[in-house]
Motif scaffolding. Structure first.
Motif, short mmCIF file in Angstrom:
data_model
loop_
_atom_site.label_atom_id
_atom_site.label_comp_id
_atom_site.label_asym_id
_atom_site.label_seq_id
_atom_site.Cartn_x
_atom_site.Cartn_y
_atom_site.Cartn_z
N GLN A 1 -6.81 8.44 9.21
CA GLN A 1 -6.29 7.86 7.97
C GLN A 1 -7.37 7.14 7.17
N ARG A 2 -8.57 7.06 7.72
CA ARG A 2 -9.68 6.40 7.04
C ARG A 2 -10.24 7.32 5.97
N VAL A 3 -10.43 6.77 4.76
CA VAL A 3 -10.98 7.54 3.65
C VAL A 3 -12.21 6.81 3.10
N GLY A 4 -12.98 7.52 2.26
CA GLY A 4 -14.19 6.93 1.71
C GLY A 4 -13.93 5.68 0.88
N ALA A 5 -13.07 5.79 -0.11
CA ALA A 5 -12.73 4.65 -0.97
C ALA A 5 -11.34 4.89 -1.56
N LEU A 6 -10.55 3.83 -1.58
CA LEU A 6 -9.20 3.92 -2.13
C LEU A 6 -9.16 3.35 -3.53
N PRO A 7 -8.36 3.94 -4.41
CA PRO A 7 -8.14 3.29 -5.71
C PRO A 7 -7.36 2.00 -5.46
N SER A 8 -7.76 0.94 -6.11
CA SER A 8 -7.15 -0.36 -5.82
C SER A 8 -6.76 -1.06 -7.11
N GLU A 9 -5.64 -1.76 -7.05
CA GLU A 9 -5.16 -2.54 -8.18
C GLU A 9 -5.05 -4.00 -7.74
N PRO A 10 -5.01 -4.94 -8.67
CA PRO A 10 -5.04 -6.36 -8.31
C PRO A 10 -3.94 -6.79 -7.33
N TRP A 11 -2.78 -6.15 -7.39
CA TRP A 11 -1.67 -6.56 -6.52
C TRP A 11 -1.71 -5.90 -5.15
N ASP A 12 -2.62 -4.97 -4.93
CA ASP A 12 -2.69 -4.28 -3.63
C ASP A 12 -3.15 -5.23 -2.53
N LEU A 13 -2.49 -5.14 -1.41
CA LEU A 13 -2.75 -6.01 -0.27
C LEU A 13 -4.07 -5.65 0.41
N ARG A 14 -4.89 -6.66 0.64
CA ARG A 14 -6.12 -6.49 1.42
C ARG A 14 -5.84 -7.01 2.83
N LEU A 15 -6.35 -6.28 3.80
CA LEU A 15 -6.11 -6.64 5.20
C LEU A 15 -7.29 -7.41 5.76
N ASP A 16 -7.04 -8.15 6.84
CA ASP A 16 -8.10 -8.89 7.52
C ASP A 16 -8.80 -8.02 8.56
N ALA A 17 -8.09 -7.01 9.04
CA ALA A 17 -8.66 -6.10 10.04
C ALA A 17 -7.78 -4.86 10.11
N ILE A 18 -8.33 -3.80 10.69
CA ILE A 18 -7.56 -2.59 10.95
C ILE A 18 -7.91 -2.11 12.34
N ALA A 19 -6.89 -1.80 13.13
CA ALA A 19 -7.08 -1.29 14.48
C ALA A 19 -6.68 0.18 14.52
N THR A 20 -7.57 1.00 15.04
CA THR A 20 -7.26 2.40 15.26
C THR A 20 -7.48 2.68 16.75
N GLU A 21 -7.24 3.93 17.14
CA GLU A 21 -7.45 4.30 18.54
C GLU A 21 -8.93 4.24 18.94
N LEU A 22 -9.83 4.19 17.94
CA LEU A 22 -11.27 4.21 18.24
C LEU A 22 -12.00 2.92 17.93
N ALA A 23 -11.49 2.13 17.00
CA ALA A 23 -12.28 0.97 16.55
C ALA A 23 -11.38 -0.14 16.01
N TYR A 24 -12.00 -1.31 15.88
CA TYR A 24 -11.39 -2.46 15.24
C TYR A 24 -12.27 -2.80 14.05
N TYR A 25 -11.77 -2.61 12.85
CA TYR A 25 -12.56 -2.80 11.64
C TYR A 25 -12.31 -4.18 11.04
N ARG A 26 -13.39 -4.80 10.60
CA ARG A 26 -13.33 -6.05 9.85
C ARG A 26 -14.02 -5.83 8.52
N PRO A 27 -13.83 -6.72 7.56
CA PRO A 27 -14.48 -6.54 6.26
C PRO A 27 -16.01 -6.50 6.39
N VAL A 28 -16.63 -5.67 5.58
CA VAL A 28 -18.10 -5.58 5.60
C VAL A 28 -18.69 -6.45 4.51
#
Length: 194
Positions: free
Chosen positions: A167-194
């Motif tokens: 479900q990971r993509v290069g870049a998502l279109p984003s609008e001001p009201w879109d929720l930003r997450l603190d982390a994302i967990a997948t079966e392979l990794a735990y992602y934090r903001p870069v």
């Protein structure tokens, strides 16, 4: 941007639906071994999870783990009218019923406001390296956690997306009201903001 998001949602739904049952189950159990997640599931913490619908990433292994570790577990209740969700307690006293959009929810007398949760695990359709989230399009999580956009430093509750690596993509279109997450967990990794 709306058309772009709609096309991306359609593509990501197809990708997610193509994941085998065995791979889904394996992924759902894999995140229960993630040290960063285990650190968050402490006795007495208010943890919100969800009942997966369709091809969403299953949160059941995390629900079982959180209950076993003594967390107070809550599930979202999607309103019949409006977009602001409430959260209802899940424990041995809960009785299941069908809510809006045919989503199973527990009936319990104890509820929790979104602001009072410690950690919220969030379903999603897609995410990118900046932890932008593409949801189903209903705006329920965006609306419920809109208060987080107004905070400069204190970001409670911690919002963690649950997703398959595909479900990971290069870049998502984003609008001001879109929720930003603190982390994302997948079966392979735990992602934090870069």
């Amino acid at each position: 941007m709306i058309t772009q998001k709609s096309q991306l949602r359609r593509q990501l739904r197809q990708i997610r639906a193509a994941i085998s049952i065995a791979d889904r189950q394996s992924a759902a159990w894999a995140v229960t071994h993630c040290p960063q997640i285990l650190q968050k599931l402490r006795r007495g913490k208010k943890i919100a999870l969800y009942v997966a619908v369709g091809s969403e990433f299953s949160a059941w292994p995390l629900i079982f783990l959180a209950l076993r570790r003594g967390c107070l577990v809550y599930l979202p209740v999607v309103p019949a009218v409006g977009r602001k969700m409430s959260f209802v307690r899940l424990n041995q006293d809960s009785v299941w019923q069908i809510g809006a959009y045919n989503i199973p929810i527990p009936f319990h007398t104890e509820h929790c406001q979104a602001r009072n949760l410690d950690v919220v695990f969030v379903p999603l359709l897609g995410f990118d390296q900046s932890l932008a989230r593409l949801g189903q399009g209903g705006g329920f999580y965006d609306t419920t956690f809109t208060f987080r956009r107004n905070r400069q430093s204190w970001k409670k509750p911690c919002l963690i997306g649950l997703a398959f690596e595909s479900q990971r993509v290069g870049a998502l279109p984003s609008e001001p009201w879109d929720l930003r997450l603190d982390a994302i967990a997948t079966e392979l990794a735990y992602y934090r903001p870069v």
